[in-house]
Design a protein around this motif. Structure first.
Motif, mmCIF file in Angstrom:
data_model
loop_
_atom_site.group_PDB
_atom_site.id
_atom_site.type_symbol
_atom_site.label_atom_id
_atom_site.label_comp_id
_atom_site.label_asym_id
_atom_site.label_seq_id
_atom_site.Cartn_x
_atom_site.Cartn_y
_atom_site.Cartn_z
ATOM 1 N N SER A 286 -3.131 0.240 -5.518
ATOM 2 C CA SER A 286 -3.217 0.942 -6.801
ATOM 3 C C SER A 286 -4.256 0.248 -7.670
ATOM 4 C CB SER A 286 -1.867 0.943 -7.534
ATOM 5 O OG SER A 286 -0.948 1.838 -6.943
ATOM 6 N N ASN A 287 -4.832 1.011 -8.597
ATOM 7 C CA ASN A 287 -5.649 0.445 -9.665
ATOM 8 C C ASN A 287 -5.737 1.465 -10.797
ATOM 9 O OD1 ASN A 287 -7.742 2.287 -9.052
ATOM 10 N ND2 ASN A 287 -8.951 0.775 -7.926
ATOM 11 N N SER B 143 0.262 -9.579 3.287
ATOM 12 C CA SER B 143 0.187 -10.284 4.570
ATOM 13 C C SER B 143 -1.092 -9.971 5.332
ATOM 14 C CB SER B 143 1.394 -9.908 5.447
ATOM 15 O OG SER B 143 2.605 -10.254 4.829
ATOM 16 N N LEU B 144 -1.870 -8.999 4.868
ATOM 17 C CA LEU B 144 -3.109 -8.634 5.551
ATOM 18 C C LEU B 144 -4.172 -9.703 5.371
ATOM 19 C CD1 LEU B 144 -3.336 -4.870 4.484
ATOM 20 C CD2 LEU B 144 -2.559 -5.766 6.696
ATOM 21 N N ARG B 145 -5.098 -9.757 6.319
ATOM 22 C CA ARG B 145 -6.235 -10.668 6.164
ATOM 23 C C ARG B 145 -7.138 -10.134 5.060
ATOM 24 N NH1 ARG B 145 -11.665 -11.269 7.933
ATOM 25 N NH2 ARG B 145 -12.245 -13.454 8.258
ATOM 26 N N GLY B 146 -7.368 -10.942 4.054
ATOM 27 C CA GLY B 146 -8.167 -10.547 2.914
ATOM 28 C C GLY B 146 -7.521 -11.023 1.638
ATOM 29 N N SER B 147 -8.210 -10.790 0.531
ATOM 30 C CA SER B 147 -7.612 -11.054 -0.767
ATOM 31 C C SER B 147 -6.861 -9.806 -1.211
ATOM 32 C CB SER B 147 -8.703 -11.452 -1.770
ATOM 33 O OG SER B 147 -9.375 -12.617 -1.309
ATOM 34 N N VAL B 148 -6.127 -9.932 -2.315
ATOM 35 C CA VAL B 148 -5.240 -8.853 -2.758
ATOM 36 C C VAL B 148 -5.444 -8.607 -4.241
ATOM 37 C CG1 VAL B 148 -2.836 -8.108 -3.019
ATOM 38 C CG2 VAL B 148 -3.510 -9.479 -1.022
ATOM 39 N N CYS B 149 -5.514 -7.341 -4.627
ATOM 40 C CA CYS B 149 -5.466 -6.968 -6.036
ATOM 41 C C CYS B 149 -4.164 -6.232 -6.313
ATOM 42 C CB CYS B 149 -6.649 -6.067 -6.406
ATOM 43 S SG CYS B 149 -8.121 -6.965 -6.926
ATOM 44 N N LEU B 150 -3.430 -6.712 -7.300
ATOM 45 C CA LEU B 150 -2.232 -6.039 -7.782
ATOM 46 C C LEU B 150 -2.544 -5.452 -9.147
ATOM 47 C CD1 LEU B 150 0.450 -8.771 -6.966
ATOM 48 C CD2 LEU B 150 -0.325 -6.894 -5.499
ATOM 49 N N TYR B 151 -2.132 -4.220 -9.374
ATOM 50 C CA TYR B 151 -2.411 -3.543 -10.637
ATOM 51 C C TYR B 151 -1.196 -3.630 -11.551
ATOM 52 C CZ TYR B 151 -3.612 0.247 -13.879
ATOM 53 O OH TYR B 151 -3.886 0.993 -15.009
ATOM 54 N N GLN B 152 -1.443 -3.939 -12.810
ATOM 55 C CA GLN B 152 -0.353 -4.133 -13.764
ATOM 56 C C GLN B 152 0.707 -3.037 -13.658
ATOM 57 O OE1 GLN B 152 -2.846 -3.811 -17.401
ATOM 58 N NE2 GLN B 152 -1.632 -1.994 -17.922
ATOM 59 N N LEU C 125 -6.674 3.217 -1.137
ATOM 60 C CA LEU C 125 -6.540 3.793 -2.472
ATOM 61 C C LEU C 125 -6.589 5.316 -2.430
ATOM 62 C CD1 LEU C 125 -8.840 1.290 -4.369
ATOM 63 C CD2 LEU C 125 -6.369 1.486 -4.636
ATOM 64 N N ALA C 126 -6.814 5.857 -1.249
ATOM 65 C CA ALA C 126 -6.925 7.296 -1.066
ATOM 66 C C ALA C 126 -5.531 7.935 -1.022
ATOM 67 C CB ALA C 126 -7.684 7.594 0.223
ATOM 68 N N PRO C 127 -5.463 9.262 -1.153
ATOM 69 C CA PRO C 127 -4.149 9.925 -1.113
ATOM 70 C C PRO C 127 -3.403 9.741 0.197
ATOM 71 C CG PRO C 127 -5.795 11.376 -2.087
ATOM 72 C CD PRO C 127 -6.539 10.198 -1.540
ATOM 73 N N GLU C 128 -4.119 9.622 1.318
ATOM 74 C CA GLU C 128 -3.450 9.512 2.614
ATOM 75 C C GLU C 128 -2.519 8.308 2.647
ATOM 76 O OE1 GLU C 128 -4.452 8.631 7.324
ATOM 77 O OE2 GLU C 128 -6.082 8.871 5.883
#
Length: 549
Positions: free
Chosen positions: A338-339, A369-378, A307-310
Motif C-alpha cells: 500500500s501507499n 520476509s521477502l528479499r528486499g527492503s520494505v515500505c509500510l504505509y501509515q 501495488l496493482a489490483p491483482e
C-alpha cells in the motif's frame, strides 16, 4: 547546517530496512487547522519508533500551490507554511535521530509547479536564460500537439502556452510542467537542491517518478499497445494512458548517467540512500534492475507489482521475486503493498477473505520476509481500509477527472486514527481536510495497543522477530516450493539459513519441502504450524519459520 544528534554511520542500513511512509497532511494536526504538519509528526515519532521500523519517508512538505498536494513544488528549499518551518523540520530530524529513526524525504524533481520561478522565467520568452529548462515544442502545422503522448491524469501531455506560443510537456497535471533533464544546468540545479537537504541531515530520498526524468528528444509518437498487453499497474483501467507503449516519454536510457551523478553526490554523505519509484507497466522490473545495478546508481527502487489490483498469491510472489532475481541479480528492490497512490490492500485484497484480520497478518509477514527492503504505509499496521469519499468531499484532481469509475486517491489518504473515542480519531480538534472514516475509529491506535491479538501488536511482534535474524533482513532468497495457496522459501546470510513458509488461503494446507529438509522451528512471530520431516502443515492463514537442517 548539520542537525544533531546524528546516527552512527552505516552505509548499508537501507538494505533490508523497513521504512514507514508518512503522508503529512493526514498524520497529526498540531495547530488545529485540520491539516497534519511537521510538529504533529514529531509528536507521534515515539509511536513510530515503538513499531520497530528503521526509517520514515515523509511525503512532500515543500512550498506548493497544492494542486497535487505537494507533488507540485514551487520552492524546493523551504517548507510550506501549512506544514511548518525549516526549524520544525530540523527539530523533526533531531528527534527522529534521537529515537534511532532515519529520515527520508520525497524529492519531486521530474517536474515543478507552474508557479515555480524557474517556469515563470522559462515561459516568458524563447531566449531567456531558462528558456530550455522545461520541455517546449512547436505545434504541428494544424495547431495540434507535437505528438500523441498522454498525461497520467488524463488528456494530452502537452499544454499550449500563449506567452511562448508553444506547447510544454506535463506528464501529470497541466500545472506540473516537466523539467528538461537534457539541459545540464537543470541537473546541476536539482543536485544543488539535493545537497541542501543532505546538509540539513536527511538520511535519504524517495525519488518520485524516477523513470520520468528524460524524454526522447525526437518526440516520436508512442506506439499503440495491443489490448491484451494493457494492464492497470501504473494508471487505472479507465485511463487511456494504458493504451500506449510508453517507450519515448519515459524510462529513457539517458537517465542512467544522471542517476550516476546523483549517486556520486549521495556518496559524499555517509549512510545516505535513495529509493526510486518506477512507474512502467510493461518493463518495470527491468527498469528497477538497471537503476539499482552495481553500486553507482540508486540503492533501491520499487515497481508496482504488488501495488496493482491483482491479488498477491503464492505463485505471483514467487514469479515476481524470481523474475527480479534474474534481471537484477545485483540490484535491490523495496516492496510495498500500500501507499498514498493506491487502494489500501486491506480493501484491495483482504475484504474478500473470510477472515480479513488473519489474512492481513499473514500477508504482512510475507512482505517483511521477502528479499528486499520494505515500505509500510501509515495506518497499514492498523488494518485501515479504503475510505469511501463522497464526490462533494473529493480533493484529488485525479479522482475528480475519472469519477465515478475511478474515485482517485483520497480514500487511502484520510487521517490517521489515534483515539477511537474522538470524533476525528484524535487527528485534529476541527474538521479535517478529508473526513475521518467512521469505520476506522474501532481500529484506532488506542483500541489496538496492548491487545496481543490486534494487527498493530502483530506488526510490532513480527518486526522484533525479523530483527533478530540477519538472514531475514539482508539475506538471499531461494524458493523451495509452491503448492496452491502455500509457498516456502529460504533466506540465507552467512551460515544462517531460515525457512519461511506461508499459507495465504483460508483453508488448511500442506507443503512438502522433501525428505530430510525439515528444520528446527523458531518462535516469537505469533503464528502456529507444525512440521515433520520437511512436511509443513498449516491452518488457514498460517506461517512457519525454522532453521533449515
Amino acid at each position: 547546517m548539520k542537525v544533531q544528534p546524528e546516527l552512527a554511520p552505516d552505509r548499508d542500513w537501507w538494505r533490508g530496512a523497513v521504512i514507514y511512509q508518512i503522508y503529512p497532511r493526514s498524520y497529526q494536526d498540531s495547530n488545529g487547522d485540520g491539516v497534519g504538519d511537521l510538529k504533529g509528526i514529531i509528536q507521534r515519532l515515539p509511536y513510530i519508533a515503538s513499531l520497530g521500523v528503521d526509517a520514515i519517508w515523509i511525503s512532500p512538505f515543500f512550498k506548493s500551490p497544492m494542486k497535487d498536494f505537494g507533488y507540485d513544488v514551487s520552492d524546493y528549499r523551504d517548507v510550506d507554511p501549512m506544514f511548518g518551518t525549516l526549524a520544525d523540520f530540523d527539530a523533526l530530524i533531531a528527534e527522529a535521530h534521537r529515537l534511532g529513526l532515519r529520515v527520508m524525504i520525497d524529492e519531486v524533481i521530474s517536474h515543478t509547479a507552474d508557479i515555480h520561478p524557474w517556469f515563470a522565467e522559462s515561459r516568458s520568452s524563447k531566449d531567456n536564460p531558462k528558456a530550455d529548462w522545461y520541455v517546449w515544442a512547436d505545434a504541428k502545422p494544424d495547431g495540434t500537439p507535437p505528438n500523441n503522448w498522454l498525461a497520467i491524469f488524463g488528456g494530452s501531455a502537452w499544454q499550449w502556452d500563449t506567452r511562448r506560443q508553444q506547447y510544454y510537456l506535463h506528464n501529470f497535471l497541466a500545472e506540473q510542467p516537466d523539467l528538461n533533464f537534457h539541459n545540464p544546468q537543470v541537473q546541476d540545479a536539482l543536485l544543488d537542491v539535493t545537497r541542501f537537504w543532505l546538509e540539513r541531515g536527511v538520511d535519504g530520498f524517495r525519488l518520485d517518478t524516477i523513470n520520468f526524468y528524460f524524454h526522447s528528444q525526437g518526440l516520436e509518437n508512442n506506439p499503440a499497445l495491443p489490448p491484451e498487453e494493457r494492464n492497470d499497474q501504473t494508471a487505472p483501467s479507465v485511463n487511456p494512458y494504458n493504451y500506449q507503449d510508453h517507450i519515448y516519454d519515459k524510462s529513457r536510457p539517458e537517465n542512467l548517467a544522471f542517476l550516476e551523478r546523483f549517486r556520486a553526490l549521495l556518496d559524499e554523505y555517509p549512510a545516505t540512500a535513495a529509493v526510486g519509484e518506477v512507474g512502467d507497466s510493461q518493463r518495470g522490473l527491468e527498469v528497477v534492475a538497471a537503476y539499482t545495478a552495481g553500486d553507482h546508481r540508486v540503492q533501491m527502487c520499487y515497481a508496482f507489482d504488488f501495488l496493482a489490483p491483482e491479488k498477491i498469491g503464492a505463485s505471483k510472489a514467487r514469479s515476481v521475486l524470481e523474475a527480479f532475481g534474474r534481471v537484477a541479480s545485483d540490484g535491490w528492490s523495496c516492496w510495498a503493498f500500500s501507499n498514498h497512490d493506491v487502494v489500501r490492500h486491506a480493501t484491495r485484497w483482504a475484504a474478500s477473505e473470510p477472515n480479513p484480520l488473519a489474512y492481513l497478518k499473514v500477508v504482512s509477514a510475507l512482505l517483511m520476509s521477502l528479499r528486499g527492503s520494505v515500505c509500510l504505509y501509515q495506518g497499514e499496521e492498523l488494518g485501515l481500509t479504503e475510505a469511501t469519499i463522497s464526490y462533494e468531499d473529493l480533493q484529488d484532481p485525479y479522482g475528480i477527472r475519472f469519477w465515478p469509475e475511478f474515485k482517485g486517491r483520497d480514500g487511502c489518504r484520510t487521517p490517521m486514527v489515534w483515539d477511537g473515542g474522538k470524533a476525528n480519531g484524535g487527528f485534529s480538534d476541527v474538521r479535517p481536510w478529508l473526513p475521518v472514516a467512521t469505520e476506522h475509529l474501532p481500529l484506532a491506535v488506542n483500541r489496538q495497543q496492548g491487545n496481543p491479538e490486534s494487527l498493530l501488536e502483530h506488526y510490532r511482534r513480527f518486526l522484533a522477530f525479523r530483527r533478530n535474524y540477519p538472514a531475514l533482513v539482508k539475506g538471499d532468497i531461494e524458493f523451495l516450493a509452491v503448492e496452491g495457496d502455500a509457498l516456502a522459501f529460504a533466506r540465507s546470510e552467512g551460515n544462517e539459513r531460515i525457512v519461511c513458509a506461508f499459507n495465504l488461503g483460508s483453508d488448511p494446507a500442506t507443503i512438502d519441502l522433501g525428505a530430510g529438509k525439515g528444520g528446527q522451528p523458531i518462535g516469537g512471530h505469533g503464528f502456529s504450524a507444525s512440521a515433520d520431516g520437511g512436511r509443513i502443515e498449516f491452518q488457514g492463514y498460517g506461517a512457519w519459520f525454522g532453521r533449515l537442517d
